[in-house]
Scaffold this active site. Sequence first.
Site: not given
Lengths: 125, 125
Positions: A15, A39, A99
């Site tokens: 990712y 996000d 994240d």
Amino acid sequence: MAADRDQVLETIQSYVDLVGKGTADDILALYAEGATVEDPVGTEVRTTRESIREFYAAIEPLEQESRLVSARVAGNEAAFQFELITRVGEQTYTLAPIDVMTFDDAAKITTMRAFWSNADMDISG
Amino acid sequence: MAADRDQVLETIQSYVDLVGKGTADDILALYAEGATVEDPVGTEVRTTRESIREFYAAIEPLEQESRLVSARVAGNEAAFQFELITRVGEQTYTLAPIDVMTFDDAAKITTMRAFWSNADMDISG
């Protein structure tokens, strides 16, 4: 059943690499069907494949570098910090979000939530 | 209404400092009524004041040092990494979890989830 820790770490590394250098479709391939993306945290949650694709398509043409800073896996969930450096002309934008992701048993991403705000953006150049 | 970013950062800094050097009651004072704690993620969620107190009381007598590595705030939520060094005799245990917290409007902690696993523990000495 739980996702394999090494597979989860592999998905995270892919990712981060792909956010820097990949296409929107490359990134989308890491997501499970029905996945959601928020996000940054606090903005509207993207719940369709098209809206998630659109999100990554917006950064695809940018000149970017990315690197994983730190990742912590706990079962089918993980939190990680990565650094994303974007160059636009003479300016360099550096952002290091944290994240949080959940994964299915094949280590595909089922939810992504990115913690950052404009106050965390470094601009130089 | 949202918690003030600076107040959230202050709560996070106090939390990290107190996990290292404070008492269970000091830490508990950072939590809102009705708060929950899941540490590490995947274990049973602590939902009562006593069970949260018990959790921090277990580490209170340890010789520990802590420092905040990085924090990212997004509205009433935040993710941060901190390092906790514990000395037991000749041995040093170093763990750097990534915690995710939500806050009420007074920047008291309403939920805490800590991302780490045994694989993240460094033991030396």
